[in-house]
Design a protein around this motif. Structure first.
Motif, PDB file in Angstrom:
ATOM      1  N   GLY A   1      40.546  -0.046  39.671  1.00  0.00           N
ATOM      2  CA  GLY A   1      41.756  -0.366  39.668  1.00  0.00           C
ATOM      3  C   GLY A   1      42.229   0.842  38.632  1.00  0.00           C
ATOM      4  N   LYS A   2      41.682   1.959  38.708  1.00  0.00           N
ATOM      5  CA  LYS A   2      42.028   3.181  37.987  1.00  0.00           C
ATOM      6  C   LYS A   2      43.534   3.681  38.372  1.00  0.00           C
ATOM      7  N   THR A   3      43.812   3.718  39.798  1.00  0.00           N
ATOM      8  CA  THR A   3      44.894   4.526  40.234  1.00  0.00           C
ATOM      9  C   THR A   3      46.045   3.523  39.861  1.00  0.00           C
ATOM     10  N   THR A   4      45.797   2.226  40.127  1.00  0.00           N
ATOM     11  CA  THR A   4      46.864   1.108  40.136  1.00  0.00           C
ATOM     12  C   THR A   4      47.275   0.990  38.228  1.00  0.00           C
TER      13      THR A   4
ATOM     14  N   LYS B   1      41.769  -6.833  36.262  1.00  0.00           N
ATOM     15  CA  LYS B   1      41.624  -7.901  37.153  1.00  0.00           C
ATOM     16  C   LYS B   1      41.188  -9.380  36.324  1.00  0.00           C
TER      17      LYS B   1
ATOM     18  N   GLU C   1      48.303  -7.125  40.105  1.00  0.00           N
ATOM     19  CA  GLU C   1      48.530  -6.026  40.819  1.00  0.00           C
ATOM     20  C   GLU C   1      49.942  -5.397  40.853  1.00  0.00           C
TER      21      GLU C   1
ATOM     22  N   GLY D   1      37.379   1.579  42.924  1.00  0.00           N
ATOM     23  CA  GLY D   1      37.743   0.339  43.206  1.00  0.00           C
ATOM     24  C   GLY D   1      38.032  -0.458  41.860  1.00  0.00           C
TER      25      GLY D   1
ATOM     26  N   ASP E   1      43.059 -11.378  35.449  1.00  0.00           N
ATOM     27  CA  ASP E   1      43.636 -12.659  35.890  1.00  0.00           C
ATOM     28  C   ASP E   1      42.766 -13.419  37.042  1.00  0.00           C
TER      29      ASP E   1
HETATM   30  P1  GDP Z   1      40.568   2.574  42.012  1.00  0.00           P
HETATM   31  O1  GDP Z   1      39.645   3.189  43.102  1.00  0.00           O
HETATM   32  O2  GDP Z   1      39.847   2.663  40.723  1.00  0.00           O
HETATM   33  O3  GDP Z   1      41.745   3.670  41.664  1.00  0.00           O
HETATM   34  O4  GDP Z   1      41.292   1.387  42.501  1.00  0.00           O
HETATM   35  P2  GDP Z   1      42.714   0.903  42.869  1.00  0.00           P
HETATM   36  O5  GDP Z   1      43.574   1.358  41.639  1.00  0.00           O
HETATM   37  O6  GDP Z   1      42.957   1.448  44.126  1.00  0.00           O
HETATM   38  O7  GDP Z   1      42.586  -0.871  42.835  1.00  0.00           O
HETATM   39  C1  GDP Z   1      41.766  -1.223  43.360  1.00  0.00           C
HETATM   40  C2  GDP Z   1      42.387  -2.954  43.939  1.00  0.00           C
HETATM   41  O8  GDP Z   1      42.473  -3.409  42.725  1.00  0.00           O
HETATM   42  C3  GDP Z   1      43.829  -2.669  44.510  1.00  0.00           C
HETATM   43  O9  GDP Z   1      43.798  -3.657  45.488  1.00  0.00           O
HETATM   44  C4  GDP Z   1      44.581  -3.120  43.328  1.00  0.00           C
HETATM   45  O10 GDP Z   1      45.961  -3.811  43.455  1.00  0.00           O
HETATM   46  C5  GDP Z   1      43.726  -4.070  42.419  1.00  0.00           C
HETATM   47  N1  GDP Z   1      44.044  -4.454  41.149  1.00  0.00           N
HETATM   48  C6  GDP Z   1      44.011  -3.374  40.127  1.00  0.00           C
HETATM   49  N2  GDP Z   1      44.136  -3.910  38.919  1.00  0.00           N
HETATM   50  C7  GDP Z   1      44.218  -5.335  39.127  1.00  0.00           C
HETATM   51  C8  GDP Z   1      44.577  -6.182  38.138  1.00  0.00           C
HETATM   52  O11 GDP Z   1      44.760  -6.094  36.987  1.00  0.00           O
HETATM   53  N3  GDP Z   1      44.576  -7.392  38.822  1.00  0.00           N
HETATM   54  C9  GDP Z   1      44.541  -7.808  40.156  1.00  0.00           C
HETATM   55  N4  GDP Z   1      44.542  -9.061  40.603  1.00  0.00           N
HETATM   56  N5  GDP Z   1      44.054  -6.724  41.054  1.00  0.00           N
HETATM   57  C10 GDP Z   1      44.096  -5.364  40.306  1.00  0.00           C
END
Ligand code: GDP
Length: 297
Positions: A113-116, A250, A278, A111, A252
């Motif tokens: 934001g690793k994959t994003t 995040k 995002e 959660g 932002d």
């Molecule tokens: P993971 O479980 O670490 O791989 O997390 P995800 O990449 O699935 O990201 C989790 C949520 O955080 C998603 O809804 C992303 O769009 C959101 N997210 C990731 N980076 C950012 C960011 O820099 N800003 C905002 N506002 N949302 C982000």
């Protein structure tokens, strides 16, 4: 906006002192009380607050400041310098391998934001560094994660290496390295598994992948909005597997800024990038000085 509360408080406090033709120790003391309060309210690590206040106070009551024609402005400059230092001073670029491919391991809790961020980083590497990255889906515990990475890869036209969920992450990483060699990818970004908490099994798996791939960078992805939790997570990951840098996502939505201001001092590892949204183009290099200017207006 990032640092909203802190910016407002610090600017308010510093404005009071800027216009003064003369300042004395009591003025500095009074100002530092407010600065301390602003930092604590922004969720900055307590030790960091203490050392920051001490350094700024010592510099601010120095003769050259007190006797200058614009002491208030000097003090503001000191606060800005020290905020910059707190966030690491210089901007810290990606370390590329002398011999391709450069391997970047992405680690972090679920959660964060690793994959994003993996997708965003590939975008930066392509656009800014003219690289030809390969993304590796090594999070086999959350099947949706593989799909998510594949979708992102399509969106940004970057190849994704995946082997489903039946192979071990270490095996996937090994095969991905072969694939990169064959396809002449000069950067390999490995999206590893995240868990809800820091745990032994996760750390062992990450250590195994690290042993095998000898990454040039291990980027820990943490959520700025979790404040001091993000700092604690960074400390744990660094102690257990060794990280080379932090990506703070995040930002932002982070009105406080405690993580951004504490991570460098607590872990001694630089923040390399910040996530500002995002979308795939919302990853920025972290510039401590620019960030300090942003906070101080
Ligand atoms: P993971 O479980 O670490 O791989 O997390 P995800 O990449 O699935 O990201 C989790 C949520 O955080 C998603 O809804 C992303 O769009 C959101 N997210 C990731 N980076 C950012 C960011 O820099 N800003 C905002 N506002 N949302 C982000």
């Amino acid at each position: 906006m990032a640092f909203e509360g802190l910016a407002e408080r610090l600017q308010g406090t510093l404005n009071k002192i800027t216009g003064k033709g003369k300042i004395n120790e009591a003025d500095v003391k009074e100002m530092m009380r407010e600065v301390r309060f602003a930092l604590i309210e922004a969720d900055v690590n307590l030790k960091v607050v203490k050392s920051f206040v001490k350094t700024v106070s010592e510099r601010a009551v120095g003769q050259d400041v007190m006797k200058s024609l614009t002491p208030g402005q000097q003090v503001v400059k000191i606060v800005k310098d020290e905020l910059t230092n707190l966030m690491g001073g210089e901007q810290n670029p990606i370390q590329f391998a002398r011999k391709s491919p450069t391997v970047i391991m992405m680690v972090g809790l679920q959660g964060a934001g690793k994959t994003t961020t993996t997708g965003k980083l590939a975008t930066v590497l392509r656009k800014k560094h003219n690289k030809n990255p390969l993304l590796v889906a090594a999070d086999i515990y959350r099947p949706a994660a593989i799909q998510q990475l594949e979708t992102l890869g399509k969106q940004i036209s970057v190849p994704v290496f995946s082997m489903g969920t039946d192979q071990s992450p270490v095996e996937i990483a090994r095969r991905a390295m072969e694939e990169a060699e064959k396809e002449h990818n000069d950067v390999v970004i490995i999206d590893t598994a995240g868990r809800l908490h820091v745990d032994e099994a996760l750390m062992q798996e990450l250590k195994d992948i690290r042993e095998l791939t000898k990454p040039d960078e291990v980027f820990l992805v943490v959520d700025a909005m979790t404040g001091q939790d993000a700092v604690n997570v960074a400390k744990s990951f660094d102690e257990m597997i060794g990280i080379t840098g932090v990506v703070l996502t995040k930002l932002d939505g982070d009105t406080r800024g405690g993580a951004a201001l504490s991570i460098r001092t607590v872990t001694e590892k630089p923040i390399k990038f910040v996530g500002m949204g995002e979308k795939m183009d919302a990853l920025e290099s972290f510039h401590p000085e620019r960030m300090a200017s942003r906070i101080l207006g």
